[in-house]
Design an enzyme around this catalytic site. Sequence first.
Site, PDB file in Angstrom:
ATOM      1  N   THR A 240      82.229   3.620   5.346  1.00 37.27           N
ATOM      2  CA  THR A 240      81.876   3.464   6.536  1.00 37.27           C
ATOM      3  C   THR A 240      80.257   3.480   6.462  1.00 37.27           C
ATOM      4  O   THR A 240      79.695   4.618   6.158  1.00 37.27           O
ATOM      5  CB  THR A 240      82.539   4.741   7.370  1.00 37.27           C
ATOM      6  OG1 THR A 240      83.842   4.636   7.385  1.00 37.27           O
ATOM      7  CG2 THR A 240      81.870   4.775   8.863  1.00 37.27           C
TER       8      THR A 240
ATOM      9  N   LYS B 277      84.788   0.405  14.183  1.00 38.01           N
ATOM     10  CA  LYS B 277      85.107   1.871  13.793  1.00 38.01           C
ATOM     11  C   LYS B 277      84.422   2.659  14.433  1.00 38.01           C
ATOM     12  O   LYS B 277      84.677   3.797  14.986  1.00 38.01           O
ATOM     13  CB  LYS B 277      85.075   1.879  12.151  1.00 38.01           C
ATOM     14  CG  LYS B 277      84.636   3.212  11.543  1.00 38.01           C
ATOM     15  CD  LYS B 277      85.626   3.899  10.898  1.00 38.01           C
ATOM     16  CE  LYS B 277      85.419   5.162  10.354  1.00 38.01           C
ATOM     17  NZ  LYS B 277      86.618   6.011   9.828  1.00 38.01           N
TER      18      LYS B 277
ATOM     19  N   LYS C  64      78.832  12.169  11.390  1.00 38.65           N
ATOM     20  CA  LYS C  64      78.380  11.003  10.505  1.00 38.65           C
ATOM     21  C   LYS C  64      78.738   9.741  11.339  1.00 38.65           C
ATOM     22  O   LYS C  64      77.803   8.916  11.871  1.00 38.65           O
ATOM     23  CB  LYS C  64      79.112  10.919   9.401  1.00 38.65           C
ATOM     24  CG  LYS C  64      78.679   9.677   8.545  1.00 38.65           C
ATOM     25  CD  LYS C  64      79.545   9.185   7.347  1.00 38.65           C
ATOM     26  CE  LYS C  64      79.083   7.867   6.917  1.00 38.65           C
ATOM     27  NZ  LYS C  64      79.860   7.140   5.611  1.00 38.65           N
TER      28      LYS C  64
HETATM   29  P1  NAD Z   1      83.351  10.836  -1.535  1.00 38.34           P
HETATM   30  O1  NAD Z   1      81.871  11.490  -1.514  1.00 38.34           O
HETATM   31  O2  NAD Z   1      84.370  11.691  -1.964  1.00 38.34           O
HETATM   32  O3  NAD Z   1      83.207   9.739  -2.472  1.00 38.34           O
HETATM   33  C1  NAD Z   1      82.020   8.815  -2.674  1.00 38.34           C
HETATM   34  C2  NAD Z   1      82.012   8.586  -4.031  1.00 38.34           C
HETATM   35  O4  NAD Z   1      80.969   7.221  -4.337  1.00 38.34           O
HETATM   36  C3  NAD Z   1      81.881   9.969  -4.984  1.00 38.34           C
HETATM   37  O5  NAD Z   1      82.759  10.166  -5.943  1.00 38.34           O
HETATM   38  C4  NAD Z   1      80.418   9.427  -5.638  1.00 38.34           C
HETATM   39  O6  NAD Z   1      80.094   9.983  -6.974  1.00 38.34           O
HETATM   40  C5  NAD Z   1      80.267   7.875  -5.563  1.00 38.34           C
HETATM   41  N1  NAD Z   1      79.146   7.135  -5.661  1.00 38.34           N
HETATM   42  C6  NAD Z   1      78.240   7.152  -5.122  1.00 38.34           C
HETATM   43  N2  NAD Z   1      77.084   6.429  -5.318  1.00 38.34           N
HETATM   44  C7  NAD Z   1      77.458   5.842  -6.276  1.00 38.34           C
HETATM   45  C8  NAD Z   1      77.092   4.657  -7.034  1.00 38.34           C
HETATM   46  N3  NAD Z   1      75.803   4.213  -7.080  1.00 38.34           N
HETATM   47  N4  NAD Z   1      77.858   4.180  -8.111  1.00 38.34           N
HETATM   48  C9  NAD Z   1      79.096   4.497  -8.356  1.00 38.34           C
HETATM   49  N5  NAD Z   1      79.708   5.768  -7.519  1.00 38.34           N
HETATM   50  C10 NAD Z   1      79.120   6.183  -6.764  1.00 38.34           C
HETATM   51  O7  NAD Z   1      83.545  10.304  -0.136  1.00 38.34           O
HETATM   52  P2  NAD Z   1      84.899   9.639   0.429  1.00 38.34           P
HETATM   53  O8  NAD Z   1      85.432  10.887   1.398  1.00 38.34           O
HETATM   54  O9  NAD Z   1      85.648   9.103  -0.487  1.00 38.34           O
HETATM   55  O10 NAD Z   1      84.260   8.651   1.629  1.00 38.34           O
HETATM   56  C11 NAD Z   1      83.904   7.268   1.287  1.00 38.34           C
HETATM   57  C12 NAD Z   1      83.641   6.544   2.566  1.00 38.34           C
HETATM   58  O11 NAD Z   1      84.816   6.534   3.177  1.00 38.34           O
HETATM   59  C13 NAD Z   1      82.444   7.145   3.539  1.00 38.34           C
HETATM   60  O12 NAD Z   1      81.691   6.049   3.808  1.00 38.34           O
HETATM   61  C14 NAD Z   1      83.449   7.844   4.283  1.00 38.34           C
HETATM   62  O13 NAD Z   1      82.484   7.860   5.758  1.00 38.34           O
HETATM   63  C15 NAD Z   1      84.600   6.851   4.685  1.00 38.34           C
HETATM   64  N6  NAD Z   1      85.835   7.473   5.061  1.00 38.34           N
HETATM   65  C16 NAD Z   1      86.229   8.799   4.660  1.00 38.34           C
HETATM   66  C17 NAD Z   1      87.292   9.277   5.186  1.00 38.34           C
HETATM   67  C18 NAD Z   1      87.788  10.679   4.758  1.00 38.34           C
HETATM   68  O14 NAD Z   1      88.662  11.381   5.380  1.00 38.34           O
HETATM   69  N7  NAD Z   1      87.260  11.328   3.613  1.00 38.34           N
HETATM   70  C19 NAD Z   1      88.109   8.610   6.126  1.00 38.34           C
HETATM   71  C20 NAD Z   1      87.559   7.763   6.710  1.00 38.34           C
HETATM   72  C21 NAD Z   1      86.464   6.945   6.004  1.00 38.34           C
END
Ligand code: NAD
Length: 297
Positions: free
Chosen positions: A97, A172, A247
């Site tokens: 997102t 979204k 966010k």
């Molecule tokens: P998270 O922080 O758990 O996961 C993100 C991952 O990306 C981390 O493990 C981090 O180490 C990795 N990362 C960051 N930079 C990197 C790079 N350069 N190379 C490789 N890996 C890298 O976050 P999440 O909860 O999985 O959310 C991910 C996305 O999904 C976000 O944009 C969030 O807004 C969206 N989202 C989350 C939810 C939820 O319920 N968690 C729901 C809908 C949407």
Amino acid sequence: TVLRVAFIGLGNMGGPMAANLVKAGHEVVGVDLSEEARAAFQAAGGQVATSAVEAVRDVQAVVTMLPAGKHVRAVYTGADGILAHAPKGTLFIDSSTIDVDSSRDVAKAASEAGMDMVDAPVSGGIVGAANGTLTFMVGGPDAAFERAKPLLDIMGASIVHAGDAGAGQAAKICNNMLLGISMIGTCEAFVLAEKLGLDPQKLYDISSKSSGQCWSLTSYCPIPGPVPTSPANNEYKPGFAAPMMLKDLLLAEEAADSSGANTPMGEKAARLYEEYCNNGGENVDFSGIIHLLRKSG
Ligand code: NAD
């Protein structure tokens, strides 16, 4: 057909999504900065690579699930970006997102590099990610959407093509801005009812069948009682945590600024969630904002 897929970003969402691609029989190579995330993906049957550039060299498709626009720009673009190192014609799906401008810029860079790309942000949270029941809101050309759909079908239950590049992100954040506003409105109505000595259950019974009816009231009621499955009945444990709502509201605000849309209620909702996240709401479901509204009366 079995595809070789790179999955970049194996966090709370990406980890289980990538695991579902493995379960469906695809050959998935995962990448994450966190060793813990890589180990968990290996335990789920995935392969891991140490760098994104290395992972994309011989794939047909790439999925990214990263925190924010700056991460997506950094991973995709520039001399060290995956667009410069994947085979021509690779399909890219960004499910993070992120802000609409970053999403459109990266899609343009992908198209210039001869790649197919869609933005495909999700709703459904970590439960949806684990169960493969996410909703994907997809932006991009028809041909890219058709290529992405079989992979999205594995990770999600509902796949909607919202329009051209960036339209998935736009859908979204418009939806979640409306949700943030309607949740605050619903909480305010309960707070006012309490002050006026009106039984909240009576307000629920009336409004759920009247013009005030909305999802925040009848599916996710912010007081315990009327909707037994709502987080209010479980000490406001998330659910959808307040900082995630913040966010999305900040992304909506950024999009409103850059497109010239007037969204005064969205801005106010962002300020209230900011205040809530700085004052006890950081690990609470977004419906817990009723506590802030009760206090500041
Ligand atoms: P998270 O922080 O758990 O996961 C993100 C991952 O990306 C981390 O493990 C981090 O180490 C990795 N990362 C960051 N930079 C990197 C790079 N350069 N190379 C490789 N890996 C890298 O976050 P999440 O909860 O999985 O959310 C991910 C996305 O999904 C976000 O944009 C969030 O807004 C969206 N989202 C989350 C939810 C939820 O319920 N968690 C729901 C809908 C949407």
